[in-house]
Design a protein around this motif. Structure first.
Motif, PDB file in Angstrom:
ATOM      1  N   VAL A 285      42.672  27.625  33.995  1.00 34.89           N
ATOM      2  CA  VAL A 285      43.830  28.235  34.647  1.00 34.89           C
ATOM      3  C   VAL A 285      44.022  27.530  35.986  1.00 34.89           C
ATOM      4  O   VAL A 285      43.041  27.215  36.674  1.00 34.89           O
ATOM      5  N   ILE A 286      45.261  27.243  36.354  1.00 37.40           N
ATOM      6  CA  ILE A 286      45.541  26.613  37.649  1.00 37.40           C
ATOM      7  C   ILE A 286      44.842  27.428  38.744  1.00 37.40           C
ATOM      8  O   ILE A 286      45.059  28.640  38.845  1.00 37.40           O
ATOM      9  N   PRO A 287      43.978  26.806  39.538  1.00 39.28           N
ATOM     10  CA  PRO A 287      43.191  27.544  40.536  1.00 39.28           C
ATOM     11  C   PRO A 287      44.047  28.415  41.457  1.00 39.28           C
ATOM     12  O   PRO A 287      45.057  27.963  42.000  1.00 39.28           O
ATOM     13  N   GLU A 288      43.641  29.669  41.561  1.00 33.90           N
ATOM     14  CA  GLU A 288      44.234  30.672  42.460  1.00 33.90           C
ATOM     15  C   GLU A 288      45.647  31.104  42.090  1.00 33.90           C
ATOM     16  O   GLU A 288      46.257  31.879  42.823  1.00 33.90           O
ATOM     17  N   ILE A 289      46.159  30.670  40.948  1.00 37.47           N
ATOM     18  CA  ILE A 289      47.538  31.051  40.611  1.00 37.47           C
ATOM     19  C   ILE A 289      47.654  32.543  40.321  1.00 37.47           C
ATOM     20  O   ILE A 289      48.715  33.145  40.472  1.00 37.47           O
ATOM     21  N   GLU A 290      46.538  33.160  39.916  1.00 38.31           N
ATOM     22  CA  GLU A 290      46.565  34.584  39.600  1.00 38.31           C
ATOM     23  C   GLU A 290      46.151  35.451  40.786  1.00 38.31           C
ATOM     24  O   GLU A 290      46.111  36.667  40.686  1.00 38.31           O
ATOM     25  N   CYS A 291      45.839  34.827  41.924  1.00 40.51           N
ATOM     26  CA  CYS A 291      45.405  35.577  43.112  1.00 40.51           C
ATOM     27  C   CYS A 291      46.604  36.076  43.918  1.00 40.51           C
ATOM     28  O   CYS A 291      47.686  35.491  43.881  1.00 40.51           O
TER      29      CYS A 291
ATOM     30  N   GLY B 247      45.878  32.293  26.933  1.00 43.59           N
ATOM     31  CA  GLY B 247      46.465  33.013  25.806  1.00 43.59           C
ATOM     32  C   GLY B 247      47.724  32.352  25.291  1.00 43.59           C
ATOM     33  O   GLY B 247      48.066  31.225  25.648  1.00 43.59           O
ATOM     34  N   GLY B 248      48.423  33.074  24.416  1.00 41.96           N
ATOM     35  CA  GLY B 248      49.602  32.533  23.755  1.00 41.96           C
ATOM     36  C   GLY B 248      49.292  32.235  22.302  1.00 41.96           C
ATOM     37  O   GLY B 248      48.137  32.033  21.917  1.00 41.96           O
ATOM     38  N   ASP B 249      50.322  32.213  21.482  1.00 39.61           N
ATOM     39  CA  ASP B 249      50.136  32.062  20.039  1.00 39.61           C
ATOM     40  C   ASP B 249      49.487  30.747  19.638  1.00 39.61           C
ATOM     41  O   ASP B 249      48.795  30.668  18.630  1.00 39.61           O
ATOM     42  N   PHE B 250      49.718  29.687  20.412  1.00 39.14           N
ATOM     43  CA  PHE B 250      49.144  28.383  20.072  1.00 39.14           C
ATOM     44  C   PHE B 250      47.857  28.087  20.842  1.00 39.14           C
ATOM     45  O   PHE B 250      47.317  26.988  20.746  1.00 39.14           O
ATOM     46  N   PHE B 251      47.372  29.075  21.593  1.00 38.38           N
ATOM     47  CA  PHE B 251      46.177  28.843  22.412  1.00 38.38           C
ATOM     48  C   PHE B 251      44.969  28.477  21.547  1.00 38.38           C
ATOM     49  O   PHE B 251      44.193  27.582  21.892  1.00 38.38           O
ATOM     50  N   GLU B 252      44.824  29.155  20.418  1.00 40.38           N
ATOM     51  CA  GLU B 252      43.676  28.900  19.537  1.00 40.38           C
ATOM     52  C   GLU B 252      43.766  27.545  18.844  1.00 40.38           C
ATOM     53  O   GLU B 252      42.782  27.065  18.282  1.00 40.38           O
ATOM     54  N   ASP B 253      44.951  26.926  18.868  1.00 46.87           N
ATOM     55  CA  ASP B 253      45.122  25.618  18.231  1.00 46.87           C
ATOM     56  C   ASP B 253      44.732  24.457  19.138  1.00 46.87           C
ATOM     57  O   ASP B 253      44.716  23.299  18.703  1.00 46.87           O
ATOM     58  N   ILE B 254      44.427  24.760  20.396  1.00 45.81           N
ATOM     59  CA  ILE B 254      43.994  23.697  21.311  1.00 45.81           C
ATOM     60  C   ILE B 254      42.672  23.131  20.805  1.00 45.81           C
ATOM     61  O   ILE B 254      41.736  23.883  20.529  1.00 45.81           O
ATOM     62  N   PRO B 255      42.563  21.810  20.639  1.00 44.86           N
ATOM     63  CA  PRO B 255      41.312  21.217  20.134  1.00 44.86           C
ATOM     64  C   PRO B 255      40.110  21.617  20.987  1.00 44.86           C
ATOM     65  O   PRO B 255      40.223  21.762  22.211  1.00 44.86           O
ATOM     66  N   SER B 256      38.977  21.791  20.346  1.00 43.86           N
ATOM     67  CA  SER B 256      37.772  22.280  21.027  1.00 43.86           C
ATOM     68  C   SER B 256      37.271  21.327  22.110  1.00 43.86           C
ATOM     69  O   SER B 256      36.597  21.747  23.053  1.00 43.86           O
TER      70      SER B 256
END
Length: 389
Positions: free
Chosen positions: A57-63, A42-51
């Motif tokens: 997501v960094i593995p396990e960072i949200e665990c 996410g984030g405001d510029f997330f949709e601007d990342i080239p396809s």
């Protein structure tokens, strides 16, 4: 095809993220397989990342830690569970930010894939810096220094050891490099200046989009763009605005951006009764129509590594008044293509009034910017650097 991994924090609306998007757009999808690792999606510029860029997501960072240890034990990865435990103990015993980053890298698993190049983009001191150094296998490793290292809250010398893992340390301005070299002279041969990449074609295209009627009037329009925080210095704008009002200057000052000081700024504007003079526009993913249509650009930063917004204002041939940060002094020659002033309310008031009344001086600045604009081309240096991998 060369494999590149880039690690950053989060694709929020900021100068670092905008520069990263511009860099990603220069990569040839035929030559490079690019993976962008983020701490969260996410984030405001997330949709601007080239396809063609793979986003992970960094593995396990949200665990949670229990989940990490449980998963390791279920997979009979005893060594992994021991490493997680070591990281937890390390972070419990060491509360400094640098130590917390080191401990977090022990807790997080190493990336199984290997790369030709790994880049830590959100630096000088961040989780990305340590994650690329210790958790990603790559033939070469680069990092970016976006700030003056003597101005950040963490002492860069505390992070000295991690930089030995990097082949290149790119600083976004000459002064940023000078200050980095002064703090960590042993890495002087690794550091070099690499200016942020700008997409002028896209800026020109987006600047022609329609904007609010409140901005499209005949009043003298001052513009400031940036994250609303102490670093960017917008907190002194109300005091400047009040003095301009008291001196009879007819104007409107538009502030684009959001941040932790936004509410404080709103309250101060209301307290000083200058709502008709200072307009907070909030976040604007496309600030370029405002650049195109303003009369004066003012940068109130307390510190600035390079300052994309200054380059943007220069491209649109706008007179600039900026505080004397590293980024400003590298881009602006005082009294030639803009005005450099010391940071302070009275200093900004004096310079704004001067340009407000001196149309000839503004024309001279515009002429100089016109000459410089011819030389402004999209930075292809990244392509040259990529040949090294």
């Amino acid at each position: 095809m060369k494999k590149i991994a880039i690690v950053t924090k989060y694709m929020m609306a900021g100068g670092i993220e905008k520069a990263l998007i511009n860099m990603l757009n220069t990569f040839s999808k035929e030559k490079y397989d690019v993976t962008l690792y983020v701490e969260k999606l996410g984030g405001d510029f997330f949709e601007d990342i080239p396809s063609y860029v793979n986003v992970k997501v960094i593995p396990e960072i949200e665990c949670g830690n229990k989940e990490r240890i449980g998963s390791a034990l279920k997979s009979f990865k005893i060594g992994r569970s021991i490493e997680i435990t070591k990281g937890l103990i390390h972070n419990y015993q060491n509360r400094e930010y640098v130590d917390q980053c080191i401990g977090m890298c022990k807790i997080l698993p190493k990336v199984e894939e290997s790369y030709d190049l790994a880049i830590a983009y959100s630096a000088p001191v961040s989780l990305a810096l340590y994650y690329v150094a210790y958790n990603i296998k790559a033939n070469k490793k680069w990092t970016w220094i976006h700030n003056e290292v003597d101005q950040i809250t963490v002492d860069i010398q505390d992070a000295e050891n991690v930089f030995k893992e990097y082949n290149k340390i790119f600083c976004v301005s000459k002064l940023a490099k000078e200050k980095f070299d002064l703090k960590l002279p042993k890495y002087k041969n690794k550091s070099e200046v690499f200016y942020n990449i700008m997409d002028f074609r896209l800026m020109e295209e987006k600047s022609k989009e329609k904007i609010e009627k409140c901005f499209d009037d005949k009043q003298y329009k001052i513009l400031t763009v940036g994250r609303v925080c102490e670093e960017k210095g917008q907190d002194i704008i109300p005091a400047i605005a009040l003095k301009l009002k008291e001196k009879g200057i007819e104007y409107k000052w538009y502030v684009i951006g959001e941040g932790e000081l936004e509410d404080k700024l709103k309250k101060e504007i209301k307290r000083l009764q200058i709502e008709d003079y200072v307009v907070l526009l909030g976040k604007k993913l496309n600030p370029y129509p405002y650049f195109r249509n303003c009369n004066l650009y003012v940068q109130t930063s307390r510190q600035e590594g390079y300052g994309l917004t200054l380059t943007e204002a220069k491209y649109f041939l706008k007179p600039i008044i900026s505080s004397n940060t590293a980024g400003a002094m590298e881009q602006i020659v005082n009294e030639s293509n803009g005005i450099i002033t010391e940071f302070g309310v009275d200093q900004f008031v004096e310079q704004i009034i001067s340009l407000y009344h001196d149309s000839e001086k503004c024309k001279c600045i515009e002429k100089q910017l016109q000459k410089e604009r011819i030389k402004l081309i999209e930075n292809k240096k990244i392509e040259e650097k990529l040949k090294e991998i």
